[in-house]
Design an enzyme around this catalytic site. Structure first.
Site, PDB file in Angstrom:
ATOM      1  N   LEU A   1      10.143  -2.249   5.188  1.00  0.00           N
ATOM      2  CA  LEU A   1       9.627  -3.459   5.863  1.00  0.00           C
ATOM      3  C   LEU A   1      10.059  -4.843   5.101  1.00  0.00           C
ATOM      4  CD1 LEU A   1       7.362  -4.986   7.396  1.00  0.00           C
ATOM      5  CD2 LEU A   1       5.709  -4.432   5.550  1.00  0.00           C
TER       6      LEU A   1
ATOM      7  N   ALA B   1       7.552   3.695   6.557  1.00  0.00           N
ATOM      8  CA  ALA B   1       7.427   4.372   7.709  1.00  0.00           C
ATOM      9  C   ALA B   1       6.246   5.381   7.605  1.00  0.00           C
ATOM     10  CB  ALA B   1       8.742   5.197   8.010  1.00  0.00           C
TER      11      ALA B   1
ATOM     12  N   ALA C   1       3.426   4.549   5.653  1.00  0.00           N
ATOM     13  CA  ALA C   1       2.013   4.044   5.390  1.00  0.00           C
ATOM     14  C   ALA C   1       1.094   4.157   6.406  1.00  0.00           C
ATOM     15  CB  ALA C   1       2.267   2.391   5.480  1.00  0.00           C
TER      16      ALA C   1
ATOM     17  N   GLY D   1      -2.653   0.692   6.544  1.00  0.00           N
ATOM     18  CA  GLY D   1      -2.380  -0.696   7.285  1.00  0.00           C
ATOM     19  C   GLY D   1      -2.040  -1.738   6.355  1.00  0.00           C
TER      20      GLY D   1
ATOM     21  N   GLU E   1     -11.244  -0.257   3.197  1.00  0.00           N
ATOM     22  CA  GLU E   1     -10.542   0.757   2.357  1.00  0.00           C
ATOM     23  C   GLU E   1     -11.078   0.454   0.786  1.00  0.00           C
ATOM     24  OE1 GLU E   1      -6.270   0.482   2.352  1.00  0.00           O
ATOM     25  OE2 GLU E   1      -6.206   2.062   3.987  1.00  0.00           O
TER      26      GLU E   1
ATOM     27  N   HIS F   1      -1.750   8.211  -6.452  1.00  0.00           N
ATOM     28  CA  HIS F   1      -2.905   8.244  -5.308  1.00  0.00           C
ATOM     29  C   HIS F   1      -3.833   9.409  -5.614  1.00  0.00           C
ATOM     30  CE1 HIS F   1      -4.649   8.443  -1.349  1.00  0.00           C
ATOM     31  NE2 HIS F   1      -4.129   7.625  -0.867  1.00  0.00           N
TER      32      HIS F   1
ATOM     33  N   ARG G   1      -8.809   3.031  -7.243  1.00  0.00           N
ATOM     34  CA  ARG G   1      -8.006   4.197  -7.122  1.00  0.00           C
ATOM     35  C   ARG G   1      -7.645   5.092  -8.387  1.00  0.00           C
ATOM     36  NH1 ARG G   1      -3.138   2.972  -2.907  1.00  0.00           N
ATOM     37  NH2 ARG G   1      -4.425   3.600  -1.072  1.00  0.00           N
TER      38      ARG G   1
ATOM     39  N   HIS H   1       2.640   7.551  -6.387  1.00  0.00           N
ATOM     40  CA  HIS H   1       2.186   6.538  -5.116  1.00  0.00           C
ATOM     41  C   HIS H   1       2.910   5.172  -5.001  1.00  0.00           C
ATOM     42  CE1 HIS H   1       0.481   6.101  -1.093  1.00  0.00           C
ATOM     43  NE2 HIS H   1      -0.066   5.158  -1.667  1.00  0.00           N
TER      44      HIS H   1
ATOM     45  N   ARG I   1      -3.253  -1.812  -7.871  1.00  0.00           N
ATOM     46  CA  ARG I   1      -2.834  -2.517  -6.943  1.00  0.00           C
ATOM     47  C   ARG I   1      -4.291  -2.355  -5.895  1.00  0.00           C
ATOM     48  NH1 ARG I   1      -0.286   0.014  -1.363  1.00  0.00           N
ATOM     49  NH2 ARG I   1      -1.075   1.993  -2.708  1.00  0.00           N
TER      50      ARG I   1
HETATM   51  C1  FAD Z   1       2.696   7.831   1.911  1.00  0.00           C
HETATM   52  C2  FAD Z   1       2.450   6.283   1.818  1.00  0.00           C
HETATM   53  C3  FAD Z   1       1.576   5.689   2.492  1.00  0.00           C
HETATM   54  C4  FAD Z   1       1.420   4.312   2.080  1.00  0.00           C
HETATM   55  N1  FAD Z   1       0.232   3.785   2.792  1.00  0.00           N
HETATM   56  C5  FAD Z   1       0.176   2.284   2.609  1.00  0.00           C
HETATM   57  C6  FAD Z   1      -0.634   1.454   3.346  1.00  0.00           C
HETATM   58  O1  FAD Z   1      -1.435   1.966   4.172  1.00  0.00           O
HETATM   59  N2  FAD Z   1      -0.908   0.018   3.123  1.00  0.00           N
HETATM   60  C7  FAD Z   1      -0.003  -0.505   2.235  1.00  0.00           C
HETATM   61  O2  FAD Z   1      -0.053  -1.879   2.043  1.00  0.00           O
HETATM   62  N3  FAD Z   1       0.808   0.290   1.571  1.00  0.00           N
HETATM   63  C8  FAD Z   1       1.086   1.501   1.655  1.00  0.00           C
HETATM   64  N4  FAD Z   1       2.160   2.213   1.021  1.00  0.00           N
HETATM   65  C9  FAD Z   1       3.013   1.460   0.189  1.00  0.00           C
HETATM   66  C10 FAD Z   1       4.047   0.956   1.116  1.00  0.00           C
HETATM   67  O3  FAD Z   1       4.366   1.786   2.122  1.00  0.00           O
HETATM   68  C11 FAD Z   1       5.180   0.512   0.335  1.00  0.00           C
HETATM   69  O4  FAD Z   1       4.790  -0.292  -0.977  1.00  0.00           O
HETATM   70  C12 FAD Z   1       5.946  -0.652   1.006  1.00  0.00           C
HETATM   71  O5  FAD Z   1       6.394   0.070   2.430  1.00  0.00           O
HETATM   72  C13 FAD Z   1       7.394  -0.927   0.368  1.00  0.00           C
HETATM   73  O6  FAD Z   1       8.232  -1.349   1.149  1.00  0.00           O
HETATM   74  P1  FAD Z   1       9.675  -1.890   0.908  1.00  0.00           P
HETATM   75  O7  FAD Z   1      10.382  -2.646   1.971  1.00  0.00           O
HETATM   76  O8  FAD Z   1       9.595  -2.616  -0.328  1.00  0.00           O
HETATM   77  O9  FAD Z   1      10.341  -0.474   0.522  1.00  0.00           O
HETATM   78  P2  FAD Z   1      10.695   0.801   1.440  1.00  0.00           P
HETATM   79  O10 FAD Z   1      10.030   0.842   2.701  1.00  0.00           O
HETATM   80  O11 FAD Z   1      10.349   2.130   0.737  1.00  0.00           O
HETATM   81  O12 FAD Z   1      12.153   0.814   1.727  1.00  0.00           O
HETATM   82  C14 FAD Z   1      13.055   0.720   0.933  1.00  0.00           C
HETATM   83  C15 FAD Z   1      14.523   0.740   1.644  1.00  0.00           C
HETATM   84  O13 FAD Z   1      15.434   0.578   0.175  1.00  0.00           O
HETATM   85  C16 FAD Z   1      16.785   1.928   0.694  1.00  0.00           C
HETATM   86  N5  FAD Z   1      17.120   1.908  -0.368  1.00  0.00           N
HETATM   87  C17 FAD Z   1      16.483   2.595  -1.733  1.00  0.00           C
HETATM   88  N6  FAD Z   1      17.551   2.241  -2.720  1.00  0.00           N
HETATM   89  C18 FAD Z   1      18.626   2.259  -2.123  1.00  0.00           C
HETATM   90  C19 FAD Z   1      20.019   1.812  -2.622  1.00  0.00           C
HETATM   91  N7  FAD Z   1      20.253   1.901  -4.103  1.00  0.00           N
HETATM   92  N8  FAD Z   1      20.914   1.204  -2.157  1.00  0.00           N
HETATM   93  C20 FAD Z   1      20.657   1.034  -0.533  1.00  0.00           C
HETATM   94  N9  FAD Z   1      19.255   1.383   0.060  1.00  0.00           N
HETATM   95  C21 FAD Z   1      18.539   1.574  -0.794  1.00  0.00           C
HETATM   96  C22 FAD Z   1      15.879   2.795   1.474  1.00  0.00           C
HETATM   97  O14 FAD Z   1      16.662   3.921   2.038  1.00  0.00           O
HETATM   98  C23 FAD Z   1      14.878   2.197   2.227  1.00  0.00           C
HETATM   99  O15 FAD Z   1      15.403   1.813   3.249  1.00  0.00           O
HETATM  100  C24 FAD Z   1       2.130   3.628   1.284  1.00  0.00           C
HETATM  101  C25 FAD Z   1       3.162   4.321   0.600  1.00  0.00           C
HETATM  102  C26 FAD Z   1       3.208   5.749   0.915  1.00  0.00           C
HETATM  103  C27 FAD Z   1       4.282   6.386   0.127  1.00  0.00           C
END
Ligand code: FAD
Length: 535
Positions: free
Chosen positions: A23, A52, A54, A57, A122, A241, A287, A346, A381
């Protein structure tokens, strides 16, 4: 490798490089349009990103009767004295605008019969304010919409299957990246010159043996920033979690907190609820408290289960399709049977320290999403604040980089260690992950943390691949800060210092040099700088 960048973006169409396709990375790229950007991602878009997965929400005070002030107050209350209040208020106030951006990018948030955004509740939120998609499909819907928008935006170039393994620096400025094609052990690294680098690489959950995070969330981004000298904030605070589904899968599937919001209870093997005795909010307590409750039942041999039979029963499949599938694929029918659960790594509250614009302590380097630490979460968090933080800071970074003119980067960078790109061996990876879970996990103490610091320092010194080096460095940063914080606060629980110490109510600001010094004080030799010039 040669002194010249092999794959030089500085003279090409793109000068802004975003690392990460979750995101934070994709939203930043879209917000920067039409400025040309290159997004580099280790896994193909849509894979390897926590986004993907999450389920709950995004927290946003968009419902009638709710307010940004109330959202910020809840965020501050959960963060155990370490939330930067100005950050929390600004985050809550910008939530509505960012939700509308996501709607514009095509995210189909659920609506009520009057067409207003539907909101759910939540843990530790004083109001219903979680904007969601089809029950537990928020993350999948968000990433699908953003990938489509990115593919339709001509100014965004996406390089999939490249791992960023180091930052190229010139003094305190970041001037590019060293990349490696994933899965290619023997290829030479590529060097990419860049005028602005945005790290959006996600979290560190995969450093733990039990986690809900994808394999790619193994702290590479945090390590490469730390190796370049960036200040790291609050690394000791890792959220566990309470209800990962224990069916022998790695990563462990998640039973979203929204299930407890809908009235599902936690019971032990004898069928007794154990949370009411631990906190007035019972299953909806913060949590860390629920995670410790679940941990204690398992440690006492009684087991822990999430019971949805009364609260949801036959409605389970329709209202929580993702969780339902995870259960059914392991032979559990959650409408009829309690779901076995355990705490799992988590979310990382700590990360690369950033200011209100998402700037790190290094020139030319910004960080957004879970890899960053803005001060919004403090020691714990509030549920569903992380997706919000990712979009708010990605937008601010885009605004900050926006119309800037950057000077051309120098063509020579400081040397990096010459290491292979080989992944960790299964045994090395298991040792690191088991050490994190056993000694830097839900409950910590002096001896376990000191042993972990010594072990990760030795792993750093002995590393023969960049993957191993980066994982050891992030593990070292977490363990060293946890050893140093002699109190329990938020998600950081020390059995030898079980209480909060008011004199320690400050955020941690640290560096890799500090962590190495901690290791040295505990009896481990420190590395003496890069081994050789660039490979
Ligand atoms: C099961 C689950 C449920 C969740 N539910 C919620 C929720 O309901 N609400 C909420 O607010 N949060 C939730 N979270 C937390 C939230 O999803 C994450 O904190 C958030 O999506 C992180 O987004 P991001 O873009 O920082 O990282 P990510 O979405 O993890 O994306 C990281 C990207 O970086 C890439 N990457 C990593 N290292 C490298 C590298 N060295 N070189 C190149 N690419 C790299 C990966 O391939 C990926 O594309 C949840 C997390 C999990 C695991």
């Amino acid at each position: 490798m040669s002194d010249q960048p092999e794959f030089d973006l500085a003279d090409g169409a793109a000068e802004v490089v975003i690392v990460g396709g979750g995101l934070a990375g994709l939203f930043c790229a879209l917000k920067l349009a039409p400025r040309p950007v290159t997004v580099i991602t280790a896994a193909p878009l849509g894979e390897g990103a926590s986004t993907a997965w999450a389920q709950g929400g995004i927290a946003a005070a968009v419902a009638e009767g709710d307010s940004a002030e109330s959202h910020a107050a809840d965020t501050i209350a959960v963060g155990a004295g370490l939330v930067d209040e100005a950050v929390a208020y600004r985050l809550a106030r910008e939530a509505g605008a960012r939700i509308h951006d996501l709607l514009d990018y095509g995210v189909p948030f659920d609506r009520d019969l009057e067409g207003r955004l539907a909101v759910s509740r939540e843990a530790a939120h004083s109001a219903r304010r979680i904007v969601h998609v089809r029950g537990d499909m928020a993350g999948q819907a968000i990433i699908t919409a953003l990938i489509k928008a990115v593919r339709e935006t001509p100014s965004i170039r996406v390089l999939e299957g490249y791992l960023a393994e180091a930052l190229l620096t010139d003094g305190d400025a970041v001037i590019g990246l060293q990349l490696r094609k994933t899965g290619a052990d023997i290829t030479r690294p590529l060097r990419v010159a860049a005028r602005a680098v945005v790290l959006a690489t996600g979290g560190i959950g995969h450093l733990y043996a039990v986690t809900t995070n994808p394999t790619e969330a193994c702290g590479q981004g945090l390590a490469i920033a730390a190796r370049a000298g960036a200040v790291i904030a609050d690394p000791e605070f890792v959220q566990f979690h309470p209800t990962a589904i224990m069916v022998g899968r790695d990563p462990a599937p998640l039973a979203t907190e929204a299930l407890r919001g809908e009235g599902c209870t936690l019971i032990n093997g004898a069928g007794e609820r154990f949370m009411p005795a631990r906190h007035p909010l019972a299953e909806l307590a913060p949590r860390d408290i629920v995670a410790r409750g679940v941990f204690a039942e398992i440690a006492a041999g009684r087991g822990a289960f999430l019971d949805a039979r009364t609260a949801l029963g036959a409605r389970f499949a329709e209202e929580f399709p993702t969780v339902y599938q995870s259960c059914v694929s392991a032979g559990i029918d959650p409408a009829q049977q309690p779901i076995p659960v355990a705490p799992a790594a988590h979310y990382h509250m700590g990360g690369v320290a950033v200011d209100m614009q998402g700037r790190t302590s290094l020139r030319g380097l910004w960080a957004a999403g879970e890899v960053s630490c803005t001060g919004a979460h403090g020691a714990n968090r509030l549920a569903s604040n992380s997706l919000l933080e990712a979009v708010v800071y990605a937008a601010r970074i885009a605004e900050d980089i926006g119309g800037r003119e950057f000077a051309a980067p120098p063509r020579r960078a400081e040397p990096l260690p010459a290491l292979r790109s080989a992944p960790l061996s299964a045994a090395q990876e298991a040792e690191l992950r088991n050490t994190m879970s056993a000694k830097v996990g839900v409950i910590r103490d002096n001896d376990g943390l000191a042993a972990a610091v010594r072990r990760f320092s030795a792993m750093e010194i002995a590393a023969t691949s960049t993957a191993q080096l980066n994982m050891a460095i992030t593990a070292l940063l977490v363990a060293a800060a946890a050893w140093t914080r002699r109190e329990s606060r938020g998600a950081h629980c020390r059995s030898d210092y079980p209480n909060e110490n008011p004199t320690l109510a400050d955020r941690t600001m640290t560096t890799l040099a500090d962590a190495r010094a901690t290791a040295a004080s505990l009896g481990e030799a420190t590395p003496r700088g890069p081994r050789t010039a660039l490979a």
